[in-house]
Design a protein around this motif. Structure first.
Motif, PDB file in Angstrom:
ATOM      1  N   GLY A 111      20.072 -47.581  -2.136  1.00  0.00           N
ATOM      2  CA  GLY A 111      18.963 -46.927  -1.333  1.00  0.00           C
ATOM      3  C   GLY A 111      19.636 -46.022  -0.153  1.00  0.00           C
ATOM      4  O   GLY A 111      20.594 -45.422  -0.640  1.00  0.00           O
ATOM      5  N   PRO A 112      18.471 -45.340   0.788  1.00  0.00           N
ATOM      6  CA  PRO A 112      19.477 -44.489   1.471  1.00  0.00           C
ATOM      7  C   PRO A 112      19.890 -45.413   2.934  1.00  0.00           C
ATOM      8  O   PRO A 112      19.483 -46.924   2.796  1.00  0.00           O
ATOM      9  CB  PRO A 112      17.670 -44.192   1.845  1.00  0.00           C
ATOM     10  CG  PRO A 112      16.146 -44.935   1.567  1.00  0.00           C
ATOM     11  CD  PRO A 112      17.233 -45.285   0.572  1.00  0.00           C
ATOM     12  N   GLU A 153       6.945 -58.454 -11.656  1.00  0.00           N
ATOM     13  CA  GLU A 153       7.318 -59.014 -10.562  1.00  0.00           C
ATOM     14  C   GLU A 153       8.538 -58.956 -10.333  1.00  0.00           C
ATOM     15  O   GLU A 153       8.886 -59.710  -9.907  1.00  0.00           O
ATOM     16  CB  GLU A 153       6.428 -60.272  -9.841  1.00  0.00           C
ATOM     17  CG  GLU A 153       4.471 -60.543 -10.589  1.00  0.00           C
ATOM     18  CD  GLU A 153       4.135 -61.496 -10.646  1.00  0.00           C
ATOM     19  OE1 GLU A 153       4.718 -62.180 -10.184  1.00  0.00           O
ATOM     20  OE2 GLU A 153       2.568 -61.284 -10.552  1.00  0.00           O
ATOM     21  N   TRP A 154       8.722 -58.195  -9.609  1.00  0.00           N
ATOM     22  CA  TRP A 154      10.532 -57.363  -9.348  1.00  0.00           C
ATOM     23  C   TRP A 154      10.563 -57.486  -8.070  1.00  0.00           C
ATOM     24  O   TRP A 154      10.067 -57.563  -6.874  1.00  0.00           O
ATOM     25  CB  TRP A 154      11.412 -56.454 -10.574  1.00  0.00           C
ATOM     26  CG  TRP A 154      10.080 -54.778 -10.150  1.00  0.00           C
ATOM     27  CD1 TRP A 154       9.640 -54.323 -10.143  1.00  0.00           C
ATOM     28  CD2 TRP A 154      10.842 -54.136  -8.358  1.00  0.00           C
ATOM     29  NE1 TRP A 154       8.847 -53.421  -9.953  1.00  0.00           N
ATOM     30  CE2 TRP A 154      10.191 -53.264  -8.418  1.00  0.00           C
ATOM     31  CE3 TRP A 154      11.899 -54.917  -7.638  1.00  0.00           C
ATOM     32  CZ2 TRP A 154       9.854 -52.442  -7.871  1.00  0.00           C
ATOM     33  CZ3 TRP A 154      12.036 -53.473  -7.043  1.00  0.00           C
ATOM     34  CH2 TRP A 154      11.081 -52.295  -6.879  1.00  0.00           C
ATOM     35  N   THR A 155      12.607 -58.068  -7.993  1.00  0.00           N
ATOM     36  CA  THR A 155      13.110 -58.002  -6.976  1.00  0.00           C
ATOM     37  C   THR A 155      14.312 -57.759  -7.230  1.00  0.00           C
ATOM     38  O   THR A 155      15.358 -58.315  -8.253  1.00  0.00           O
ATOM     39  CB  THR A 155      13.047 -59.421  -6.116  1.00  0.00           C
ATOM     40  OG1 THR A 155      11.367 -59.715  -5.645  1.00  0.00           O
ATOM     41  CG2 THR A 155      13.516 -58.903  -4.193  1.00  0.00           C
ATOM     42  N   VAL A 175      13.608 -57.148   3.997  1.00  0.00           N
ATOM     43  CA  VAL A 175      12.504 -56.474   2.880  1.00  0.00           C
ATOM     44  C   VAL A 175      12.685 -54.273   2.740  1.00  0.00           C
ATOM     45  O   VAL A 175      11.883 -54.233   3.531  1.00  0.00           O
ATOM     46  CB  VAL A 175      11.352 -57.017   3.004  1.00  0.00           C
ATOM     47  CG1 VAL A 175      10.690 -56.766   1.566  1.00  0.00           C
ATOM     48  CG2 VAL A 175      11.661 -58.465   2.723  1.00  0.00           C
ATOM     49  N   GLY A 176      12.496 -53.676   1.898  1.00  0.00           N
ATOM     50  CA  GLY A 176      12.068 -52.452   1.560  1.00  0.00           C
ATOM     51  C   GLY A 176      13.198 -51.461   1.648  1.00  0.00           C
ATOM     52  O   GLY A 176      13.108 -50.577   1.161  1.00  0.00           O
ATOM     53  N   GLY A 177      14.244 -51.708   1.911  1.00  0.00           N
ATOM     54  CA  GLY A 177      15.580 -51.631   2.179  1.00  0.00           C
ATOM     55  C   GLY A 177      16.608 -52.182   2.445  1.00  0.00           C
ATOM     56  O   GLY A 177      17.094 -53.173   1.649  1.00  0.00           O
ATOM     57  N   GLY A 178      17.822 -51.477   3.125  1.00  0.00           N
ATOM     58  CA  GLY A 178      18.828 -52.144   3.201  1.00  0.00           C
ATOM     59  C   GLY A 178      20.157 -53.049   4.644  1.00  0.00           C
ATOM     60  O   GLY A 178      18.688 -52.906   5.470  1.00  0.00           O
ATOM     61  N   VAL A 179      20.091 -53.496   5.245  1.00  0.00           N
ATOM     62  CA  VAL A 179      20.324 -54.052   5.885  1.00  0.00           C
ATOM     63  C   VAL A 179      21.332 -53.120   6.738  1.00  0.00           C
ATOM     64  O   VAL A 179      22.600 -53.253   6.294  1.00  0.00           O
ATOM     65  CB  VAL A 179      21.076 -55.583   5.579  1.00  0.00           C
ATOM     66  CG1 VAL A 179      21.876 -55.799   7.206  1.00  0.00           C
ATOM     67  CG2 VAL A 179      20.439 -56.307   5.267  1.00  0.00           C
ATOM     68  N   GLY A 209      17.471 -55.935   0.481  1.00  0.00           N
ATOM     69  CA  GLY A 209      18.912 -55.419   1.365  1.00  0.00           C
ATOM     70  C   GLY A 209      19.182 -56.809   2.066  1.00  0.00           C
ATOM     71  O   GLY A 209      18.679 -57.748   2.164  1.00  0.00           O
ATOM     72  N   VAL A 210      20.788 -57.154   1.391  1.00  0.00           N
ATOM     73  CA  VAL A 210      21.375 -58.991   1.812  1.00  0.00           C
ATOM     74  C   VAL A 210      22.429 -57.954   2.745  1.00  0.00           C
ATOM     75  O   VAL A 210      23.229 -57.769   2.506  1.00  0.00           O
ATOM     76  CB  VAL A 210      21.280 -59.618   1.386  1.00  0.00           C
ATOM     77  CG1 VAL A 210      20.188 -60.341   0.327  1.00  0.00           C
ATOM     78  CG2 VAL A 210      22.203 -59.393  -0.105  1.00  0.00           C
TER      79      VAL A 210
END
Length: 212
Positions: A111-112, A153-155, A175-179, A209-210
């Motif tokens: 991801g960005p 229903e993925w993650t 959720v939806g992006g990076g940390v 993101g984790v």
């Protein structure tokens, strides 16, 4: 909860299996070599699948599961499209077996760069890593495209650099992006985040993101 785990003998998948059993889940571990699964448990069933390209056979494996988790991914730059190939077959099998929930491992650079990321990471480290491992991330991006085009229903859990350290259960998520400014996380904690996502509706059809 009945779970099917692909990549069950891998660095993350092995932790997923152990932690799921500790949580009282029934686990079907999908392996290529059962000798590499060094654990036994009354709630653990190992299924040997030599290749993940026969969706009909995989449908029987995932049938009756409440969710599927996959730790499958390339181990190096020259492994080829491992994650996308396996995920394509897993998605077909889940559709046939009418199983909807899926959690997979991706990677932070897919991801960005998140808001708040350091200038050094944004301008130097992340571009260099993305260039060196471009084929790995191309495979993971293709995998995430398959997820987005599916009805599952993925993650997609996106960790940064993985390390072998004990489980802490303490890490940041996005959720939806990076940390932002997250550089490492233990494989055991990635597994923990994958299992936690199963019960979190906010993570459905989202990257997660984790990082520490």
């Amino acid at each position: 909860m009945r779970l099917t785990v692909f990549g069950a003998t891998g660095g993350i998948g092995g932790h997923v299996v152990r932690q799921a059993l500790d949580r009282g889940c029934e686990v079907t571990a999908v392996v290529r070599d059962p000798a590499r699964l060094p654990m036994t448990h009354p709630a653990l069933r190992a299924v040997t699948v030599p290749a993940l390209d026969a969706a009909a056979d995989l449908a029987a494996v995932v049938h009756g599961s409440d969710a599927v988790l996959s730790g499958i991914g390339p181990r190096g730059r020259h492994d080829g499209p491992v994650a996308s190939t396996a995920t394509r077959s897993i998605l077909k099998a889940m559709e046939s077996a009418e199983v909807r929930r899926l959690v997979v491992v991706s990677a932070a650079p897919v991801g960005p760069a998140p808001a708040g990321e350091s200038l050094l990471n944004r301008r130097v480290l992340l571009p260099v890593i993305s260039a060196v491992l471009k084929d790995v991330y191309a495979d993971l991006r293709a995998m995430e495209d398959l997820l987005a085009d599916s009805a599952a229903e993925w993650t997609a859990v996106r960790p940064p650099r993985l390390v072998d350290k004990p489980l802490t259960g303490r890490y940041r998520t996005a959720v939806g992006g990076g940390v932002a400014r997250g550089t490492t996380i233990a494989r055991a904690d990635v597994a923990h985040a994958m299992l936690a996502a199963l019960d979190d509706p906010a993570t459905v059809r989202q990257p997660l993101g984790v990082a520490y």
